[in-house]
Write an enzyme that holds these catalytic residues in place. Structure first.
Site, PDB file in Angstrom:
ATOM      1  N   TYR A   1      23.335  -2.339 -68.252  1.00 32.04           N
ATOM      2  CA  TYR A   1      22.381  -1.543 -67.459  1.00 32.04           C
ATOM      3  C   TYR A   1      21.068  -2.199 -67.224  1.00 32.04           C
ATOM      4  O   TYR A   1      20.073  -1.729 -67.285  1.00 32.04           O
ATOM      5  CB  TYR A   1      22.038  -0.366 -68.486  1.00 32.04           C
ATOM      6  CG  TYR A   1      22.950   0.851 -68.660  1.00 32.04           C
ATOM      7  CD1 TYR A   1      23.702   1.583 -67.667  1.00 32.04           C
ATOM      8  CD2 TYR A   1      23.762   0.976 -69.901  1.00 32.04           C
ATOM      9  CE1 TYR A   1      24.735   2.390 -67.752  1.00 32.04           C
ATOM     10  CE2 TYR A   1      24.924   1.733 -70.162  1.00 32.04           C
ATOM     11  CZ  TYR A   1      25.336   2.488 -69.098  1.00 32.04           C
ATOM     12  OH  TYR A   1      26.406   3.259 -69.115  1.00 32.04           O
TER      13      TYR A   1
ATOM     14  N   TYR B   1      28.040  12.802 -68.340  1.00 33.49           N
ATOM     15  CA  TYR B   1      28.550  11.447 -68.236  1.00 33.49           C
ATOM     16  C   TYR B   1      29.339  11.463 -69.672  1.00 33.49           C
ATOM     17  O   TYR B   1      29.103  11.961 -70.588  1.00 33.49           O
ATOM     18  CB  TYR B   1      27.136  10.439 -68.842  1.00 33.49           C
ATOM     19  CG  TYR B   1      27.458   9.308 -69.258  1.00 33.49           C
ATOM     20  CD1 TYR B   1      27.822   8.134 -68.218  1.00 33.49           C
ATOM     21  CD2 TYR B   1      27.549   8.985 -70.359  1.00 33.49           C
ATOM     22  CE1 TYR B   1      28.002   6.919 -68.708  1.00 33.49           C
ATOM     23  CE2 TYR B   1      27.939   7.527 -70.905  1.00 33.49           C
ATOM     24  CZ  TYR B   1      27.899   6.498 -69.864  1.00 33.49           C
ATOM     25  OH  TYR B   1      28.472   5.414 -70.570  1.00 33.49           O
TER      26      TYR B   1
ATOM     27  N   ASP C   1      33.404  16.439 -75.729  1.00 36.91           N
ATOM     28  CA  ASP C   1      32.866  15.306 -75.962  1.00 36.91           C
ATOM     29  C   ASP C   1      31.624  15.319 -76.981  1.00 36.91           C
ATOM     30  O   ASP C   1      30.509  15.392 -76.314  1.00 36.91           O
ATOM     31  CB  ASP C   1      32.662  14.652 -74.494  1.00 36.91           C
ATOM     32  CG  ASP C   1      31.981  13.295 -74.426  1.00 36.91           C
ATOM     33  OD1 ASP C   1      31.800  12.786 -75.554  1.00 36.91           O
ATOM     34  OD2 ASP C   1      31.825  12.623 -73.592  1.00 36.91           O
TER      35      ASP C   1
ATOM     36  N   LYS D   1      29.822   6.720 -81.674  1.00 38.46           N
ATOM     37  CA  LYS D   1      28.322   6.274 -81.745  1.00 38.46           C
ATOM     38  C   LYS D   1      28.305   6.663 -83.328  1.00 38.46           C
ATOM     39  O   LYS D   1      28.289   5.651 -84.123  1.00 38.46           O
ATOM     40  CB  LYS D   1      27.587   7.269 -81.205  1.00 38.46           C
ATOM     41  CG  LYS D   1      27.568   7.122 -79.443  1.00 38.46           C
ATOM     42  CD  LYS D   1      26.353   7.712 -78.841  1.00 38.46           C
ATOM     43  CE  LYS D   1      26.524   7.299 -77.533  1.00 38.46           C
ATOM     44  NZ  LYS D   1      25.963   5.828 -76.991  1.00 38.46           N
TER      45      LYS D   1
END
Length: 438
Positions: free
Chosen positions: A15, A142, A236, A265
């Site tokens: 990014y 996302y 998600d 995560k």
């Protein structure tokens, strides 16, 4: 050359527009909520290193368990073999996951956890000889950067070069305040078509979309519609899982339960990469067949890595301790108090808070990831010893649960300073309304 200069010659960062980016900050050590740079500066990791770190950096308990596992078994192929850390971790995850989850499929990260869920959903209907291939997702969602995950994510500048290669997805509005009924109507219309395989969603908080938040009651309604029409629900929880929303999973706020849950995560407390996709028995049984073509042909070299599973077990031990749960509640209370103190400032368009997640949307003409305000706020945070990674003109805080009150005070003081920067940029009053997420 120092570490940052050496990095610049050989590394391509995520990014990051490498032509214009400043030199990266070289970190040499971490402890608790703090990171220490090569030049001796100290930073509060207020974004938990991309939302992964739950218990603080270099946590001694996790380090000990990882070291023990490394001395026992570092890795073994997971096709045709198994091992204690993977089995025990799956058993313990199923004890805390939403009701109905019965199987764990391991992968490598959040994107792959989503890929697995998408493939499970599509092949589920294929195995049942039922022609359902379309997926519904939220417009600002996302779900990752691999191709399936990109397909079910918002069409944006991030994915524009790949649009011709992404499969078709039906998008509905995020059911934020004032849009609940429209979102429900959109889903009802699509569900009635009879060709929808699954609905994938980030429960309660859309992370990269700008920390957009919505109520559990409306998600319950959306999930119920899907269940009535035989549409699979995929939660998600890559970002929202493991206490981020104030409960162990965002799904714990709901009456309805998903068919699949995607995790990563915080899965290992931020120690190393690991992904997991859980599913209910209905999904699993659709793949049990004498015909081998109905097998779920998916896997990764490091599937169920024993060291990663050991880190996950250690992180779970810490997460379930009363002290950690108290810390989660305390951070949520402090966030709520701070949000109330700044919500009416003319520079603040909106403040959103759910559990340990706090987001402030500053007025900057329009909400955009490419807002010029982003770099100014990011640099201001670093100058004040706080790592905050703005999503355009939206600044958010998702700290490790070990963050101290003094450290939170420093974060909040930095946010107040950012508000003053925005105030200096504009003279006109706060608008009554503004188009969000252009």
């Amino acid at each position: 050359m120092n570490l940052a200069e050496r990095d610049q010659h050989i590394i391509w960062h995520p990014y990051t527009q490498m032509k214009t980016a400043a030199l990266p900050v070289p970190i040499v050590r971490g402890e608790g909520a703090l990171l220490f740079s090569e030049d001796g500066k100290t930073y509060i990791d207020a974004v938990a290193s991309w939302w992964v770190n739950l218990h603080g950096h270099a946590h001694p308990y996790i380090a000990e368990k990882v070291a023990e596992q490394l001395r026992t078994l570092e890795h073994v192929i997971f096709a045709g073999f198994t091992h204690e850390p993977a089995v025990t971790f799956a058993e313990r995850l199923l004890q805390i996951l939403p009701a109905g989850q019965s199987r764990i499929f391991y992968s490598d990260n959040g994107s792959t956890a989503v890929e697995v869920a998408i493939k499970m959903a599509i092949q589920y209907w294929n195995n049942l000889d039922t022609p359902k291939k379309k997926i519904i997702a939220f417009r600002d969602s996302y779900h990752g950067d691999t191709f399936g995950a990109m397909s079910v994510s918002a069409r944006s500048a991030f994915t524009a070069p790949f649009w011709p290669f992404l499969f078709e997805v039906e998008f509905i509005d995020v059911p934020t305040a004032g849009k609940e009924e429209e979102s429900i109507k959109q889903l009802e219309k699509l569900a009635a078509q009879g060709d929808i395989a699954a609905f994938i969603y980030e429960p309660l908080v859309l992370g990269t979309g700008g920390m957009i938040m919505y109520k559990p009651e409306v998600l319950d309604k959306l999930m119920a519609i899907c269940q009535q029409h035989g549409i699979l629900n995929i939660a998600d929880e890559v970002m929202t899982g493991f206490g981020r929303t104030g409960r162990t999973f965002a799904t714990d706020y709901l009456q309805q339960k998903p068919d699949m849950v995607c995790l990563s995560k915080g899965l290992t407390g931020g120690t190393m990469a690991l992904g997991a996709t859980s599913c209910n028995e209905k999904i699993y049984e659709a793949f049990l067949h004498d015909d081998r073509s109905k097998t779920l042909f998916h896997g990764h070299s490091y599937t169920a890595n024993p060291v990663a599973c050991a880190a996950g077990l250690a992180s779970l031990d810490l997460l379930l301790q009363p002290e950690t749960q108290e810390s989660i509640n305390h951070i949520a209370q402090r966030h709520a108090a701070f949000a109330a103190s700044i919500k009416d400032l003319p520079q603040v368009l909106e403040v959103r808070q759910q559990g340990t997640i706090l987001a402030i949307e500053f007025y900057d003409g329009a909400t955009s990831y490419f807002s010029d305000l982003r770099d100014t706020l990011y640099s201001f945070g670093l100058d004040n010893g706080v790592i905050l990674r703005p999503l355009g003109n939206i600044i958010y805080v998702i700290p490790p649960y070990c963050i101290t009150d003094a450290q939170l005070d420093q974060v909040y003081q930095t946010l107040k300073g950012m508000q003053e920067i925005v105030a200096g940029k504009r003279q006109h009053p706060r608008p009554d309304s503004i188009m969000l997420h252009d």
